[in-house]
Design a protein around this motif. Structure first.
Motif, PDB file in Angstrom:
ATOM      1  N   PRO A   1       5.989  13.096  -9.460  1.00 57.13           N
ATOM      2  CA  PRO A   1       5.659  13.383  -7.973  1.00 57.13           C
ATOM      3  C   PRO A   1       4.407  12.289  -7.631  1.00 57.13           C
ATOM      4  O   PRO A   1       4.634  12.033  -6.155  1.00 57.13           O
ATOM      5  N   VAL A   2       3.704  11.943  -8.364  1.00 63.22           N
ATOM      6  CA  VAL A   2       2.734  10.762  -7.789  1.00 63.22           C
ATOM      7  C   VAL A   2       3.578   9.553  -7.133  1.00 63.22           C
ATOM      8  O   VAL A   2       3.362   9.133  -6.120  1.00 63.22           O
ATOM      9  N   ARG A   3       4.536   9.002  -8.113  1.00 61.35           N
ATOM     10  CA  ARG A   3       5.501   8.026  -7.545  1.00 61.35           C
ATOM     11  C   ARG A   3       6.114   8.117  -6.274  1.00 61.35           C
ATOM     12  O   ARG A   3       6.255   7.598  -5.513  1.00 61.35           O
ATOM     13  N   MET A   4       6.615   9.633  -6.062  1.00 61.08           N
ATOM     14  CA  MET A   4       7.299  10.065  -4.926  1.00 61.08           C
ATOM     15  C   MET A   4       6.326   9.951  -3.945  1.00 61.08           C
ATOM     16  O   MET A   4       6.727   9.536  -2.810  1.00 61.08           O
ATOM     17  N   ALA A   5       5.073  10.430  -3.949  1.00 55.13           N
ATOM     18  CA  ALA A   5       4.164  10.557  -3.065  1.00 55.13           C
ATOM     19  C   ALA A   5       3.799   8.891  -2.643  1.00 55.13           C
ATOM     20  O   ALA A   5       3.730   8.517  -1.371  1.00 55.13           O
ATOM     21  N   LEU A   6       3.797   8.148  -3.767  1.00 58.28           N
ATOM     22  CA  LEU A   6       3.543   6.824  -3.079  1.00 58.28           C
ATOM     23  C   LEU A   6       4.711   6.110  -2.479  1.00 58.28           C
ATOM     24  O   LEU A   6       4.164   5.487  -1.405  1.00 58.28           O
ATOM     25  N   VAL A   7       5.841   6.326  -2.767  1.00 58.13           N
ATOM     26  CA  VAL A   7       6.809   5.688  -1.920  1.00 58.13           C
ATOM     27  C   VAL A   7       6.894   6.434  -0.384  1.00 58.13           C
ATOM     28  O   VAL A   7       6.836   5.529   0.485  1.00 58.13           O
ATOM     29  N   ARG A   8       6.566   7.508  -0.264  1.00 58.83           N
ATOM     30  CA  ARG A   8       6.461   8.385   1.121  1.00 58.83           C
ATOM     31  C   ARG A   8       5.163   7.808   1.903  1.00 58.83           C
ATOM     32  O   ARG A   8       5.167   7.520   2.975  1.00 58.83           O
ATOM     33  N   LEU A   9       4.086   7.321   1.337  1.00 59.78           N
ATOM     34  CA  LEU A   9       3.029   6.744   1.686  1.00 59.78           C
ATOM     35  C   LEU A   9       3.308   5.495   2.346  1.00 59.78           C
ATOM     36  O   LEU A   9       2.680   5.023   3.135  1.00 59.78           O
TER      37      LEU A   9
ATOM     38  N   THR B   1      -3.485  14.523  -1.605  1.00 60.22           N
ATOM     39  CA  THR B   1      -4.448  13.999  -2.034  1.00 60.22           C
ATOM     40  C   THR B   1      -4.720  12.456  -2.088  1.00 60.22           C
ATOM     41  O   THR B   1      -5.916  12.101  -1.694  1.00 60.22           O
ATOM     42  N   LEU B   2      -3.681  12.024  -2.264  1.00 56.46           N
ATOM     43  CA  LEU B   2      -3.803  10.361  -2.057  1.00 56.46           C
ATOM     44  C   LEU B   2      -4.093   9.858  -0.637  1.00 56.46           C
ATOM     45  O   LEU B   2      -4.828   9.098  -0.409  1.00 56.46           O
ATOM     46  N   ARG B   3      -3.416  10.566   0.258  1.00 57.96           N
ATOM     47  CA  ARG B   3      -3.649  10.284   1.532  1.00 57.96           C
ATOM     48  C   ARG B   3      -5.197  10.504   1.946  1.00 57.96           C
ATOM     49  O   ARG B   3      -5.809   9.568   2.472  1.00 57.96           O
ATOM     50  N   ASP B   4      -5.777  11.362   1.440  1.00 61.04           N
ATOM     51  CA  ASP B   4      -6.978  11.906   1.756  1.00 61.04           C
ATOM     52  C   ASP B   4      -8.197  10.693   1.171  1.00 61.04           C
ATOM     53  O   ASP B   4      -8.890  10.270   1.551  1.00 61.04           O
ATOM     54  N   LEU B   5      -7.720  10.390  -0.164  1.00 58.64           N
ATOM     55  CA  LEU B   5      -8.456   9.315  -0.972  1.00 58.64           C
ATOM     56  C   LEU B   5      -8.400   8.071  -0.115  1.00 58.64           C
ATOM     57  O   LEU B   5      -9.561   7.484  -0.058  1.00 58.64           O
TER      58      LEU B   5
ATOM     59  N   ALA C   1      -4.150   7.825 -10.166  1.00 61.63           N
ATOM     60  CA  ALA C   1      -3.557   8.866  -9.157  1.00 61.63           C
ATOM     61  C   ALA C   1      -3.128  10.151 -10.039  1.00 61.63           C
ATOM     62  O   ALA C   1      -3.243  11.038  -9.121  1.00 61.63           O
ATOM     63  N   VAL C   2      -2.685   9.903 -10.964  1.00 60.10           N
ATOM     64  CA  VAL C   2      -2.280  11.182 -11.767  1.00 60.10           C
ATOM     65  C   VAL C   2      -3.380  12.127 -12.001  1.00 60.10           C
ATOM     66  O   VAL C   2      -3.567  13.291 -11.891  1.00 60.10           O
ATOM     67  N   GLU C   3      -4.402  11.359 -12.422  1.00 64.74           N
ATOM     68  CA  GLU C   3      -5.631  11.942 -12.776  1.00 64.74           C
ATOM     69  C   GLU C   3      -6.424  12.735 -11.505  1.00 64.74           C
ATOM     70  O   GLU C   3      -6.808  13.780 -11.478  1.00 64.74           O
ATOM     71  N   ALA C   4      -6.244  12.065 -10.260  1.00 63.93           N
ATOM     72  CA  ALA C   4      -6.842  12.429  -9.196  1.00 63.93           C
ATOM     73  C   ALA C   4      -6.110  13.812  -8.626  1.00 63.93           C
ATOM     74  O   ALA C   4      -6.735  14.545  -8.131  1.00 63.93           O
ATOM     75  N   ALA C   5      -4.805  13.519  -8.422  1.00 58.79           N
ATOM     76  CA  ALA C   5      -3.971  14.658  -8.062  1.00 58.79           C
ATOM     77  C   ALA C   5      -3.749  15.726  -8.824  1.00 58.79           C
ATOM     78  O   ALA C   5      -3.416  17.004  -8.500  1.00 58.79           O
TER      79      ALA C   5
END
Lengths: 249, 249
Positions: free
Chosen positions: B50-58, B19-23, B40-44
């Motif tokens: 998991p949002v924080r996890m995704a941020l680290v990976r991105l 979701t975040l990558r797409d955004l 980000a929580v709201e969007a995903a």
DNA sequence: AAGGTCTTTGCTGTATACAATTCTTCAGCA
DNA sequence: TGCTGAAGAATTGTATACAGCAAAGACCTT
């Protein structure tokens, strides 16, 4: 590369990352072994959240491998993997050097590198090089390589060079300590220093191909150190990441 | 590279990452903008963990940048950065090709690549290439490049090639769609296909230098596509990552 | 009126509780 | 004796609550 901060102001995530990396590099956590989060929590003295953060970062760093069913395990490397990682780094450093040469650098840019060079010269001047001198060399060598990457003035390139150097055995000074006990030690440092000198010269003269070639060859020196150390059996204890390398068939 | 899984079985972390990558790639989150976790929580539609996890990976992926005071912001790239990222990928693919050539490959290994080649041949045979054909090309091209990296049979090399290709505008087919509307489109694809053919040939004949050189040149094609598309103004809308590229001075 | 300081608000970093999935072990059956 | 199944235990993935910190705004002072 790893900045040292005051012990208490450092974030829990970084603390966990440092602790776990140390545990892996010292062989307490063995290659192929699954890392239990609870165990990691106990070892690092922090809660699970920062531990999980650290695990993800260590995976990206290349020390861990994600297990499909969940969790992480310590990665293990063949000797071939190690040599290839060194080749990757050499290739990236070659690119950095070439770009620096092609795009041109000012004398101001190479100034700190020449200073580095001079300091290394002093270190390797004596016939016999002390253990401490080797340690000092490691630091100066790391600095030289970091400065070289920055000479490309390209964030993407610098980033990739850093990532390629992240693996301890692929880093510029990965196997320097391993050869400290070897008779060939001084010769190798002399040759390495010659490479350093040549790459600066090539960059200043805008000789891209030469700059690239010499950095590739320079990385091969690390590969040679590894083979030498393996053949001599023993000095490998000085390189922490040795525990990650599984005996090749 | 990104496997598609069934919508509900996918982990929350991956969902957030997607979701975040797409955004980011669609420009909803603009370069330089700080990413609010709550937002980000709201969007995903998942919780903060998991949002924080995704941020680290991105961040590791290169799309985000850590803010010293905490949190992340969307990275922005100059045109130079983009070109350099392409150069990095070309260099890594060159290494992969050279190693494959030097170490030798069996006919069995190149079989799927030849098949890829044949399919691409069919696509670019007609004088006019449809939009759908371009889309098909993108997939086949990606497959070819993935297979090439694997030909090196070196996990470290494959890993670095993948990482270098992670940035959307540095990926092998990054700017292919951008040229679909251009008159030069077909010519470029023909040349690219010629490169594909040559690299296979070079690898089979163990011509390491030729294999490496052609892959570097091949990446330059992507750089040319970018410049062409920028000059033509317009087709850039077809490449999602365009929003990340800040107007160069 | 301008600058500085204090307060307040919102955020991120961390800890912990809960849920779901996977691995293990033991029993039953072929 | 080996294999299959189920139940239990343990571990990971997720959610949420709390604490500490940083930035922004308002008020006071000069």
């Amino acid at each position: 590369m790893a900045e040292r901060e005051t012990e208490r102001s450092i974030s829990q995530t970084v603390r966990a990352q440092l602790t776990l990396r140390d545990l892996i590099l010292t062989g307490v956590l063995r290659p192929g072994e699954r890392i239990s989060e609870l165990q990691a929590v106990e070892a690092a003295g922090v809660s699970r959240t920062p531990v999980r953060m650290a695990l993800v970062r260590l995976e990206e760093e290349g020390l861990l491998e994600a297990i499909p069913s969940g969790g992480f395990m310590v990665k293990s490397f063949s000797e071939r993997d190690v040599l290839d990682s060194i080749e990757v780094r050499g290739t990236m450093e070659g690119l950095a050097a070439r770009l620096a040469a092609e795009r041109g650098v000012s004398v101001r840019d190479t100034e700190p590198m020449r200073e580095c060079l001079a300091q290394i010269d002093e270190l390797i001047a004596p016939q016999e090089i002390s253990f401490d001198a080797f340690s000092a060399y490691v630091a100066l060598n790391a600095r030289f390589h970091a400065l070289l990457a920055e000479l490309s003035r390209s964030p993407p390139v610098i980033r990739q060079v850093d990532r390629a150097s992240a693996l301890p055995f692929a880093s510029p000074s990965g196997f320097v300590m391993a050869q400290s006990a070897l008779p060939e030690a001084r010769h190798i440092l002399v040759v390495a220093q010659e490479h350093h000198r040549i790459v600066i010269d090539a960059i200043e003269n805008r000789e891209g191909a030469r700059a690239e070639g010499i950095m590739r060859e320079h990385a091969r020196l690390a590969a040679r150190n590894l083979r030498l150390a393996v053949k001599a059996r023993g000095p490998m204890d000085l390189v922490p990441a040795a525990v990650l390398i599984k005996a090749s068939s």
